[in-house]
Design an enzyme around this catalytic site. Structure first.
Site, short mmCIF file in Angstrom:
data_model
loop_
_atom_site.label_atom_id
_atom_site.label_comp_id
_atom_site.label_asym_id
_atom_site.label_seq_id
_atom_site.Cartn_x
_atom_site.Cartn_y
_atom_site.Cartn_z
N ASN A 1 -43.95 18.11 -31.13
CA ASN A 1 -44.12 19.23 -30.19
C ASN A 1 -43.34 18.98 -28.90
O ASN A 1 -43.23 17.85 -28.44
CB ASN A 1 -45.60 19.43 -29.87
CG ASN A 1 -46.40 19.76 -31.12
OD1 ASN A 1 -45.81 20.12 -32.13
ND2 ASN A 1 -47.70 19.62 -31.05
N VAL A 2 -42.87 20.08 -28.32
CA VAL A 2 -42.06 19.98 -27.10
C VAL A 2 -42.84 20.51 -25.91
O VAL A 2 -42.28 20.76 -24.85
CB VAL A 2 -40.72 20.75 -27.28
CG1 VAL A 2 -39.89 20.15 -28.41
CG2 VAL A 2 -40.95 22.25 -27.53
N HIS B 1 -38.83 15.54 -30.76
CA HIS B 1 -37.95 16.72 -30.67
C HIS B 1 -37.71 17.16 -29.23
O HIS B 1 -37.28 18.28 -29.00
CB HIS B 1 -38.53 17.87 -31.51
CG HIS B 1 -38.55 17.58 -32.98
ND1 HIS B 1 -39.31 18.29 -33.89
CD2 HIS B 1 -37.88 16.65 -33.72
CE1 HIS B 1 -39.12 17.80 -35.11
NE2 HIS B 1 -38.26 16.81 -35.03
N CYS C 1 -27.33 19.94 -19.56
CA CYS C 1 -26.04 20.61 -19.72
C CYS C 1 -25.66 20.52 -21.20
O CYS C 1 -25.73 19.44 -21.80
CB CYS C 1 -24.99 19.89 -18.86
SG CYS C 1 -23.31 20.40 -19.26
N GLY D 1 -51.73 18.59 -38.11
CA GLY D 1 -51.19 19.90 -37.72
C GLY D 1 -49.70 20.05 -37.92
O GLY D 1 -49.04 20.73 -37.13
N THR D 2 -49.18 19.44 -38.96
CA THR D 2 -47.75 19.64 -39.26
C THR D 2 -47.58 20.07 -40.71
O THR D 2 -48.32 19.61 -41.59
CB THR D 2 -46.90 18.37 -38.97
OG1 THR D 2 -45.56 18.59 -39.44
CG2 THR D 2 -47.47 17.11 -39.60
N PRO E 1 -55.79 22.59 -41.90
CA PRO E 1 -56.60 23.55 -42.67
C PRO E 1 -55.89 24.03 -43.94
O PRO E 1 -56.52 24.57 -44.83
CB PRO E 1 -56.82 24.72 -41.70
CG PRO E 1 -55.97 24.48 -40.51
CD PRO E 1 -55.42 23.08 -40.57
C1 BJW Z 1 -53.15 23.55 -37.95
C2 BJW Z 1 -53.90 24.36 -37.13
C3 BJW Z 1 -55.01 23.78 -36.50
C4 BJW Z 1 -52.30 25.56 -37.90
N1 BJW Z 1 -55.27 22.49 -36.69
N2 BJW Z 1 -53.44 22.28 -38.14
C5 BJW Z 1 -33.96 15.22 -45.49
C6 BJW Z 1 -34.22 16.11 -46.51
C7 BJW Z 1 -33.97 17.47 -46.32
C8 BJW Z 1 -33.43 17.96 -45.13
C9 BJW Z 1 -33.18 17.07 -44.13
C10 BJW Z 1 -33.44 15.72 -44.32
N3 BJW Z 1 -33.09 15.07 -43.16
C11 BJW Z 1 -32.66 15.99 -42.27
C12 BJW Z 1 -32.69 17.21 -42.84
C13 BJW Z 1 -32.31 18.51 -42.17
C14 BJW Z 1 -33.37 19.06 -41.26
C15 BJW Z 1 -34.64 19.33 -42.05
O1 BJW Z 1 -35.60 18.60 -42.01
N4 BJW Z 1 -34.66 20.43 -42.79
C16 BJW Z 1 -35.83 20.78 -43.58
C17 BJW Z 1 -36.47 22.06 -43.03
C18 BJW Z 1 -35.42 20.93 -45.02
N5 BJW Z 1 -33.62 18.14 -40.14
C19 BJW Z 1 -32.88 18.15 -39.07
O2 BJW Z 1 -31.93 18.90 -38.95
C20 BJW Z 1 -33.20 17.14 -37.98
N6 BJW Z 1 -32.00 16.44 -37.64
C21 BJW Z 1 -31.54 15.42 -38.38
O3 BJW Z 1 -32.18 14.91 -39.28
O4 BJW Z 1 -30.27 15.02 -38.03
C22 BJW Z 1 -29.51 14.30 -38.99
C23 BJW Z 1 -29.18 15.22 -40.16
C24 BJW Z 1 -28.75 16.51 -39.90
C25 BJW Z 1 -28.46 17.37 -40.97
C26 BJW Z 1 -28.62 16.93 -42.30
C27 BJW Z 1 -29.08 15.63 -42.52
C28 BJW Z 1 -29.35 14.77 -41.44
C29 BJW Z 1 -33.64 17.84 -36.71
C30 BJW Z 1 -34.94 18.54 -36.86
C31 BJW Z 1 -35.25 19.26 -35.54
C32 BJW Z 1 -36.42 20.23 -35.69
N7 BJW Z 1 -36.48 21.04 -34.53
C33 BJW Z 1 -37.58 21.97 -34.36
C34 BJW Z 1 -37.37 22.77 -33.05
C35 BJW Z 1 -37.69 21.88 -31.85
C36 BJW Z 1 -37.56 22.63 -30.57
C37 BJW Z 1 -38.57 23.74 -30.40
O5 BJW Z 1 -39.76 23.50 -30.41
O6 BJW Z 1 -38.11 24.88 -30.27
O7 BJW Z 1 -38.82 21.27 -34.35
S1 BJW Z 1 -37.78 23.11 -35.77
C38 BJW Z 1 -39.56 23.08 -35.77
O8 BJW Z 1 -40.08 22.40 -36.94
C39 BJW Z 1 -39.92 22.20 -34.57
C40 BJW Z 1 -41.14 21.49 -35.08
O9 BJW Z 1 -41.34 20.31 -34.30
C41 BJW Z 1 -40.76 21.20 -36.51
C42 BJW Z 1 -41.92 20.94 -37.40
O10 BJW Z 1 -42.79 22.02 -37.45
P1 BJW Z 1 -44.36 21.75 -37.44
O11 BJW Z 1 -44.73 21.09 -36.18
O12 BJW Z 1 -44.74 21.07 -38.69
O13 BJW Z 1 -44.94 23.23 -37.34
P2 BJW Z 1 -45.19 24.32 -38.50
O14 BJW Z 1 -45.30 25.63 -37.84
O15 BJW Z 1 -44.21 24.18 -39.58
O16 BJW Z 1 -46.58 23.90 -39.14
C43 BJW Z 1 -47.78 24.03 -38.43
C44 BJW Z 1 -48.89 23.42 -39.29
O17 BJW Z 1 -50.08 23.44 -38.52
C45 BJW Z 1 -49.19 24.19 -40.58
O18 BJW Z 1 -49.24 23.28 -41.67
C46 BJW Z 1 -50.58 24.81 -40.33
O19 BJW Z 1 -51.38 24.85 -41.50
C47 BJW Z 1 -51.16 23.83 -39.37
N8 BJW Z 1 -52.18 24.37 -38.47
N9 BJW Z 1 -53.40 25.66 -37.16
C48 BJW Z 1 -54.50 21.78 -37.55
N10 BJW Z 1 -55.84 24.52 -35.67
#
Ligand code: BJW
Length: 247
Positions: free
Chosen positions: A102-103, A119, A127, A190-191, A217
């Protein structure tokens, strides 16, 4: 809610605990998650499309405004019982690292100290060319269709966050991987467990013999590989876990 006795016992014996959090931990503070529907002004946009370098290249002002809106939302939000429970858990175990995707800065506002912001943090602006921090009193103001500019080189300013396809800070990912590989209990809270490298931390912990616990959940790709799943909102499950530990 019922907390498994084996989990409470493992936490009592743990020398080191590592927690990974995602957007769900802030949902009960009113901060929308990524994969849930957006509200209000932003309902027409997919957050996963806005959080990319390509979106910033194509429409820098739109992306800047989206983060400005989120910065305001987060400023008005308060840490919820899940954030507070994690801050309390840190005081109850010998070694503790909280890795967050989270940011929003809500973990630190709740009192967590050992926090790795994988993140970035939307409270900071950099910049886009020099990648150095710029404070709001230095911004060259935004134009009609562009974000504010860097006072030194004139490039666009952007939030200090990691977008898809961008590399994470080596220091932060190394710290997170060391914490996951060295812990006795790993909590994933929560991810959706789909974004890498964060989603790989649970398997690194499991490979080193840690007990892996999911709090969510909804089912995720991690659910089947977890030793325990607390199928409840984080604001319910984490305070119950901390209370059970104190009993
Ligand atoms: C509750 C709840 C309650 C609801 N209680 N729970 C290996 C394999 C495949 C792909 C890749 C790999 N390695 C890298 C990649 C590419 C890519 C990637 O992972 N893609 C996949 C989607 C396939 N990764 C990247 O590009 C990363 N960079 C990298 O690895 O560089 C080297 C590289 C590049 C390219 C290729 C290979 C290597 C960078 C990732 C950056 C992610 N950035 C973001 C935005 C951040 C800024 C912002 O906030 O605006 O990060 S995207 C977004 O997703 C954000 C989040 O931190 C992140 C994760 O999401 P999160 O937190 O899990 O949220 P949700 O909404 O998905 O889920 C919420 C959950 O909460 C749900 O499950 C609900 O059920 C639950 N919930 N209420 C508990 N009350």
């Amino acid at each position: 809610m019922e907390v498994p006795g084996e989990l409470v016992g493992a936490l009592r014996r743990a020398r080191s605990v590592c927690v990974l959090t995602g957007a769900g931990v802030s949902a009960e503070s009113g901060v929308p998650t990524f994969r849930d529907a957006q509200t209000g002004l932003w309902e027409r946009y997919d957050p996963l499309e806005l959080a990319t370098p390509e979106a910033f290249e194509q429409n820098p002002r739109l992306v800047w405004d989206w983060y400005a809106w989120r910065r305001e939302l987060v400023r008005e939000a308060e840490p919820n019982p899940a954030h507070h429970a994690l801050a309390e858990l840190e005081e109850l175990v010998p070694e503790f690292v909280l890795v967050t995707q989270n940011v929003d800065g809500l973990h630190r506002r709740a009192g967590s100290r050992q926090v790795v912001e994988l993140h970035g943090n939307l409270g900071y602006v950099i910049c886009a060319s020099e990648r150095t921090p710029v404070s709001p009193d230095e911004f060259v103001p935004a134009g009609e269709d562009r974000p504010p500019l860097c006072p030194r080189c004139g490039s666009y300013l952007r939030p200090d966050v990691v977008w898809f396809g961008e590399t994470l800070s080596m220091g932060r990912i190394s710290e997170a991987q060391a914490a996951a590989a060295g812990c006795d209990v790993f909590l994933s809270v929560g991810t959706s467990s789909v974004v890498y490298p964060a989603a790989g931390l649970a398997s690194e912990a499991a490979r080193s013999g840690a007990l892996v616990v999911e709090v969510n959940p909804q089912e995720t790709p991690l659910s089947g590989a977890s030793d325990h799943v607390l199928r409840a909102p984080a604001g319910t499950a984490l305070p119950a876990l901390v209370e059970a530990l104190k009993d």
